[in-house]
Design an enzyme around this catalytic site. Sequence first.
Site, PDB file in Angstrom:
ATOM      1  N   GLY A  15      38.203  41.781  38.695  1.00  0.00           N
ATOM      2  CA  GLY A  15      37.199  41.310  39.669  1.00  0.00           C
ATOM      3  C   GLY A  15      35.959  40.800  38.958  1.00  0.00           C
ATOM      4  NE  ARG A  76      42.009  43.081  39.917  1.00  0.00           N
ATOM      5  CZ  ARG A  76      41.099  42.799  40.845  1.00  0.00           C
ATOM      6  NH1 ARG A  76      41.347  41.903  41.762  1.00  0.00           N
ATOM      7  NH2 ARG A  76      39.944  43.428  40.868  1.00  0.00           N
ATOM      8  CG  ASP A 107      39.855  50.918  35.236  1.00  0.00           C
ATOM      9  OD1 ASP A 107      39.995  49.825  35.831  1.00  0.00           O
ATOM     10  OD2 ASP A 107      39.955  52.021  35.813  1.00  0.00           O
ATOM     11  CB  THR A 129      33.562  46.738  37.221  1.00  0.00           C
ATOM     12  OG1 THR A 129      33.846  47.241  38.536  1.00  0.00           O
ATOM     13  CG2 THR A 129      33.278  47.906  36.315  1.00  0.00           C
ATOM     14  CG  ASP A 131      34.470  48.864  41.522  1.00  0.00           C
ATOM     15  OD1 ASP A 131      33.939  48.341  42.523  1.00  0.00           O
ATOM     16  OD2 ASP A 131      35.645  48.633  41.164  1.00  0.00           O
ATOM     17  CG  ASP A 133      35.201  52.006  38.153  1.00  0.00           C
ATOM     18  OD1 ASP A 133      34.776  51.105  37.388  1.00  0.00           O
ATOM     19  OD2 ASP A 133      36.276  51.912  38.765  1.00  0.00           O
ATOM     20  NE  ARG A 175      39.062  49.567  40.942  1.00  0.00           N
ATOM     21  CZ  ARG A 175      39.539  49.714  39.739  1.00  0.00           C
ATOM     22  NH1 ARG A 175      40.835  49.596  39.520  1.00  0.00           N
ATOM     23  NH2 ARG A 175      38.744  49.967  38.725  1.00  0.00           N
TER      24      ARG A 175
HETATM   25  O1  F6P Z   1      36.731  46.251  41.123  1.00  0.00           O
HETATM   26  C1  F6P Z   1      35.893  45.389  41.817  1.00  0.00           C
HETATM   27  C2  F6P Z   1      36.345  45.245  43.251  1.00  0.00           C
HETATM   28  O2  F6P Z   1      35.446  44.396  43.922  1.00  0.00           O
HETATM   29  C3  F6P Z   1      36.503  46.561  44.009  1.00  0.00           C
HETATM   30  O3  F6P Z   1      35.287  47.082  44.453  1.00  0.00           O
HETATM   31  C4  F6P Z   1      37.438  46.139  45.110  1.00  0.00           C
HETATM   32  O4  F6P Z   1      38.183  47.255  45.579  1.00  0.00           O
HETATM   33  C5  F6P Z   1      38.346  45.156  44.421  1.00  0.00           C
HETATM   34  O5  F6P Z   1      37.638  44.663  43.298  1.00  0.00           O
HETATM   35  C6  F6P Z   1      38.753  44.003  45.291  1.00  0.00           C
HETATM   36  O6  F6P Z   1      39.637  43.232  44.575  1.00  0.00           O
HETATM   37  P1  F6P Z   1      40.097  41.769  45.004  1.00  0.00           P
HETATM   38  O7  F6P Z   1      39.003  40.817  44.606  1.00  0.00           O
HETATM   39  O8  F6P Z   1      41.355  41.546  44.242  1.00  0.00           O
HETATM   40  O9  F6P Z   1      40.291  41.782  46.493  1.00  0.00           O
END
Ligand code: F6P
Length: 325
Positions: A15, A76, A107, A129, A131, A133, A175
């Site tokens: 992300g 990803r 991570d 990130t 998050d 985290d 997340r």
């Molecule tokens: O890890 C960053 C994040 O924005 C999380 O907070 C969220 O759960 C996830 O990515 C969303 O991912 P995507 O952009 O693939 O929907």
Amino acid sequence: MASAINRIGVLTSGGDAPGMNAAIRAVARASAVAGVQCLGIRRGYNGLINGDVTELTPDSVGGLTRRGGTMLYTARSPEFMTPEGQKKAVSTCRYLGLDGIVAIGGDGTFRGALDLSAHGVAVVGVPGTIDNDIACTHYSIGFDTACNTAIDCIDKLSDTMQSHERCSVVEVMGRRAGHLALYVGIAVGATAVLVPEREVDFERDVVEKIRRSRIQGRNHFIIIVAEGCIRATDVGRRIQEEIGLDPRVTILGHIQRGGRPTARDRVTASRMGVFAVETLAAGRTNRVVCIVNGEMRDFDINEALSMHKDLQDSMYNTAVTLTTG
Ligand code: F6P
């Protein structure tokens, strides 16, 4: 900075997070200072598999600090998770003569870096990130901007909730982590904050808090829910069933990942980007750049990935106090 490396690559993966561009710029500029050529690898590990690269010069990264998103794109990469994909990526590194990779992300990005490292590619991870985290670092690029974006949105929601004397249930990203929800909840003066790291007792943590607020004369309520905790729509439904309010549910979603990075994100990203290049230039590999008590440090990636980041107890207790009083 004397350096034994000649050419490195930088990528963003997973992300995106505001400040990633500032980190890319810092990597490119620090490389130039070290006499190292810097290639931008597009679309995360996919770009490494496909050889999708562009040279980053000090000039080409000008003006990047203020831009959200990532100019290198991000992805990803399911292919990179396969042994064949990793082999292709390693061949690209060899073909391009890359002496190291700076991988900016969370991570998942660091697990990818670990795979490259296992094939003998020098890697340094930079935590990016919203998050926040990543356990080894007190701070990850993007968190502050995401907090401020969410706060701005919730302040606006609060205006209309106040006018209509309503209850608002707001789901924020994170997340499996509740850092964003906790910070945002404290900052907006939430009625209740629900995070995945702490057990939720609906009666105690939501119903009681709304009732107490009402008795104290408040007429609008903001419930902040971390996405990894419980579905905001379920919280809204239960508030309706158990208290008889007619809440409005808002899922803030990806808006939290965009926008101009704050000063904190620009500066932290710049420091981390420079430090990542210095780490590679010093011959250190398989490291994650961290900021601990304001100082730059680096951790072994294996060690970093095995660490667990809990919410800061004092921060959580602050939220509990403020939502109880
Ligand atoms: O890890 C960053 C994040 O924005 C999380 O907070 C969220 O759960 C996830 O990515 C969303 O991912 P995507 O952009 O693939 O929907």
